[in-house]
Enzyme design. Structure first.
Site, PDB file in Angstrom:
ATOM      1  N   ARG A 177       0.853  -1.189   0.000  1.00 15.05           N
ATOM      2  CA  ARG A 177       0.000   0.000   0.000  1.00 15.05           C
ATOM      3  C   ARG A 177       0.892   1.243   0.000  1.00 15.05           C
ATOM      4  O   ARG A 177       1.521   1.570   1.002  1.00 15.05           O
ATOM      5  CB  ARG A 177      -0.926   0.022   1.215  1.00 15.05           C
ATOM      6  CG  ARG A 177      -1.769   1.309   1.267  1.00 15.05           C
ATOM      7  CD  ARG A 177      -2.980   1.211   2.169  1.00 15.05           C
ATOM      8  NE  ARG A 177      -2.671   1.153   3.578  1.00 15.05           N
ATOM      9  CZ  ARG A 177      -3.573   1.268   4.555  1.00 15.05           C
ATOM     10  NH1 ARG A 177      -4.861   1.454   4.245  1.00 15.05           N
ATOM     11  NH2 ARG A 177      -3.218   1.185   5.818  1.00 15.05           N
ATOM     12  N   ASP A 457      -3.922   2.759  14.040  1.00 18.14           N
ATOM     13  CA  ASP A 457      -3.150   3.463  13.033  1.00 18.14           C
ATOM     14  C   ASP A 457      -3.783   4.820  12.818  1.00 18.14           C
ATOM     15  O   ASP A 457      -4.636   5.260  13.592  1.00 18.14           O
ATOM     16  CB  ASP A 457      -3.017   2.644  11.743  1.00 18.14           C
ATOM     17  CG  ASP A 457      -4.345   2.455  11.009  1.00 18.14           C
ATOM     18  OD1 ASP A 457      -5.368   3.060  11.407  1.00 18.14           O
ATOM     19  OD2 ASP A 457      -4.367   1.698  10.030  1.00 18.14           O
TER      20      ASP A 457
END
Length: 555
Positions: A177, A457
Site C-alpha cells: 500500500r 493506526d
C-alpha cells in the site's frame, strides 16, 4: 528504456547515513539508483499535474457540501457503467485467488518476517496509515521489501534470530500500500517541488521488484488508499500502463485492490473498478477510514453527528449499506470483496478479557463471511487462525460466485442514525487518549501503535479527532452529565489527558505529548479543520540535510 534527465531532481537527505538499526547489506543507495530515480521522476513529471488537479476537485466538492450546494448521489454521467451488465474484471492473478486471511502492517523488518511466517494468504505491507513517513522508515521499508523478494530477509539481534519459514514464493503474497494521492515526500524534489509520495512508494517498489515477483509466480500487487473519485482510479490506471510499458512488462500484470474508505468513493464503486479494469483485484472495506471520511464530509450537517465511537459498529445503517453494496458490486464484476480490520491484539495476563476479545473477532468475521466477503484483515498473527477457521466454511478459495441481491440507495449510504445514540464524557476522554497517544508515537517515528489492546493506526486517530471537532461544532449535550461540549471544556479535558499521558509515558522526558496536544487543540476546538493529521504533522518529522547527495550529478 528511454533516458530521463535527472537535472532538477534532488535527494535532500544523506542516503547512505547509518540508520539506527541495519540488519541488511542492502542500503538506500541500492534503491535510489540513477535508473530508479529516472523512473520515478518520469512518473512524477507525467502525472503530478493531474494529481494536484484531482486534489483541487476534492476541495471543491467539500466546499459545496459545506454550503449545501451538493449532496451525495450516484453520478448520472456514469450511469451507463453501472447499468452495463457485460463488463467484468480480469481473471484472478497468481497468488490472489485465495485471500481468506490478509495480515497488515508496516514494512519494518521484524514485522515483515513475522507477517510472512503467519498462516495467512497475503500480507498488505503498508507505507501509509501504519508507517510514520520518516526518511529512515521509507527508505528502509523499500530495502526490506527488496530483500524479502530475494529471500534475504533473515537477520539476528541480541535477543532473537529472525528467519523466514520458506522461500518467498511459498509464503504469503505481498501487496504493497503506497501513500495516498494527498501526500508528498519532502526528502526528494523534482523540478523544485516535493515528489508525490504515492508515485515514489509505487515507483521504487515496482521498478526494483516487478520482474522478480513474476519470476516467483506472483506479481506486483498493490492496495490503493483514500481515493474520492473514479478519476483518481483512472490516474492510477494510467500510471500502471506507463510503468509496465517503461520496463517492457505486459499490461495487466499489475493488480490493485482499492480501499473504499471514503464516503465519495462509496457512490462510485463500479466506476472505480471499471477505470482499473485489467488491473483490478477488487475492493476492500476500510472501515475506520470510512467512518472518518463520513464524519469529515458531513461535519457541517447537524443531522449527521455520530455518537461515542464504540456505538458506531458495522451494523450501523450507513456501514451495513456500504458493506452490502461493495460485496454485490465486486461479485457482479468478478473481483474480490475484502472485509475489514480486526485490530485486537492478545491481552496478556487476563485470560477472560483475552477470550472475550477473541470471541468478538470471531463474531465479526462470521458476519463478514455471511455477508459475502471473500476474506478479511487481521492486525496480529494470533488472530489469523480465527479468520482462517471462519472463512474455511466457504468451501472454495473465494465466494465471488455469490452475488447478493441488494438495493442500496443514496440515502442508505448516509443514514447515520443509530438507535440509543449517546455522547459521553468517557467518549471524549477515549478519543483524546487515542488521538494523543497515536500522534505522539507518530511524531517519534512509529505509525503502528498498540493502545488499549488494539493496534491503532492513523485512521482511528482521525476518527477520534473528527468526532471531537464535530461535537464541539454542533454544541452537543453530553448524555451522562447534560453539559454542553464547548471549546473550553475540550481544552480542559485535553490538558488533563495530555499531562497524565506525559507523566506516565515510557519515553520519559523525551515524550512528545505537549507537541501532539498543541497540534490537536485547534482541531478539536473549532479553530481549524485539517484534511489529514498525517499532512498536518508531516513537517515535524522531515529531515532534509544538505550534502553531496543533494546534487543530481552524483545520482
Amino acid at each position: 528504456m528511454v533516458s530521463i534527465s535527472l537535472e532538477r531532481v534532488r535527494v535532500l537527505v544523506d542516503i547512505d547515513s547509518e540508520p539506527r538499526f541495519r540488519p541488511s547489506t542492502t542500503t538506500a543507495s541500492d534503491i535510489l539508483t540513477k535508473e530508479a530515480l529516472e523512473f520515478v521522476a518520469l512518473l512524477h513529471r507525467t502525472f503530478n499535474g493531474r494529481r494536484k488537479e484531482l486534489l483541487v476537485n476534492r476541495r471543491r466538492v467539500q466546499a459545496m457540501l459545506d454550503s449545501g450546494e451538493y449532496r451525495f448521489e450516484f453520478l448520472p454521467e456514469t450511469k451507463w457503467i453501472r447499468e452495463d451488465p457485460t463488463w467484468q474484471g480480469p481473471v484472478l492473478a497468481p497468488g490472489l485467488v485465495n485471500r481468506s486471511t490478509e495480515i497488515t502492517g508496516p514494512p519494518v523488518r521484524n514485522m515483515l518476517v513475522n507477517a510472512l511466517n503467519s498462516p495467512v494468504n497475503t500480507y498488505m505491507t503498508d507505507f501509509e496509515d501504519s508507517l510514520a513517513p520518516t526518511w529512515e522508515n521509507i527508505s528502509q521499508g523499500q530495502v526490506n521489501l527488496y530483500d524479502a523478494v530475494r529471500d534475504k530477509l533473515g537477520f539476528v539481534t541480541s535477543q532473537k534470530a529472525y528467519k523466514l519459514n520458506g522461500k518467498i514464493s511459498e509464503l504469503p503474497t505481498i501487496i504493497v500500500r503506497p501513500r495516498g494521492w494527498h501526500m508528498e515526500d519532502k526528502h526528494i524534489s523534482v523540478d523544485d517541488e516535493p515528489i508525490s509520495a504515492s508515485l515514489l512508494d509505487f515507483g521504487l517498489y515496482f521498478f526494483h521488484n516487478a520482474y522478480k515477483l513474476v519470476d516467483i509466480g506472483k506479481g506486483p500487487y498493490f492496495y490503493l488508499p483514500k481515493m474520492e473519485h473514479h478519476m483518481e482510479a483512472k490516474l492510477w490506471n494510467d500510471v500502471f500502463n506507463v510503468a509496465q510499458d517503461y520496463i517492457g512488462m505486459t499490461r495487466g500484470t499489475i493488480r490493485a485492490t482499492v480501499l473504499i474508505e471514503t464516503l465519495p468513493a462509496a457512490f462510485q464503486m463500479e466506476e472505480i473498478i471499471w477505470q482499473l479494469r485489467q488491473h483490478s483485484s477488487g475492493l476492500n472495506c476500510g472501515r475506520w477510514d470510512y467512518i472518518f471520511s463520513t464524519i469529515k464530509k458531513l461535519r457541517n450537517q447537524s443531522d449527521h453527528v455520530l455518537p461515542d465511537r464504540d456505538q458506531v459498529t458495522m451494523t450501523s445503517p450507513f456501514m451495513d449499506a456500504y458493506v452490502k453494496r461493495l460485496i454485490s458490486t465486486c461479485h457482479r464484476r468478478g473481483v474480490h470483496a475484502m472485509g475489514g480490520m480486526a485490530a485486537q491484539i492478545p491481552i496478556k495476563g487476563d485470560a477472560a478479557a483475552n477470550e472475550a476479545a477473541l470471541a468478538k473477532v470471531r463474531n465479526d468475521k462470521i458476519r463478514e463471511l455471511k455477508n459475502g466477503h471473500d476474506g478479511s484483515w487481521v492486525a496480529h498473527p494470533a488472530l489469523a487462525p480465527i479468520c482462517n477457521s471462519v472463512f474455511k466454511d466457504m468451501g472454495t478459495p473465494n465466494q465471488i460466485h455469490y452475488i447478493p441481491e441488494v438495493d442500496v440507495t443514496a440515502f442508505d449510504l448516509v443514514n447515520t442514525s443509530i438507535s440509543g445514540a449517546r455522547i459521553t464524557v468517557a467518549g471524549i476522554k477515549q478519543n483524546l487518549d487515542i488521538g494523543l497517544q497515536y500522534m505522539e508515537a507518530w511524531l517519534r517515528g512509529s505509525g503502528c501503535v498498540p493502545i488499549n489492546n488494539l493496534m491503532e493506526d492513523a485512521a482511528t486517530a482521525e476518527v477520534s479527532r473528527c468526532q471531537l471537532h464535530q461535537w464541539v461544532k454542533h454544541k452537543v449535550r453530553l448524555s451522562d452529565t447534560g453539559e454542553q461540549v464547548t471549546p473550553s471544556l475540550m481544552r480542559k479535558l485535553l490538558k488533563e489527558r495530555a499531562d497524565y499521558l506525559a507523566r506516565s509515558s515510557p519515553a520519559g522526558s523525551s515524550n512528545k505529548f505537549a507537541t501532539a496536544a498543541a497540534y490537536l487543540e485547534p482541531e478539536i476546538t473549532g479553530e481549524r479543520f485539517s484534511d489529514f493529521l498525517t499532512t498536518l504533522l508531516y513537517d515535524e518529522i522531515v529531515t532534509t540535510k544538505s550534502n553531496s547527495y543533494g546534487n543530481s550529478s552524483r545520482l
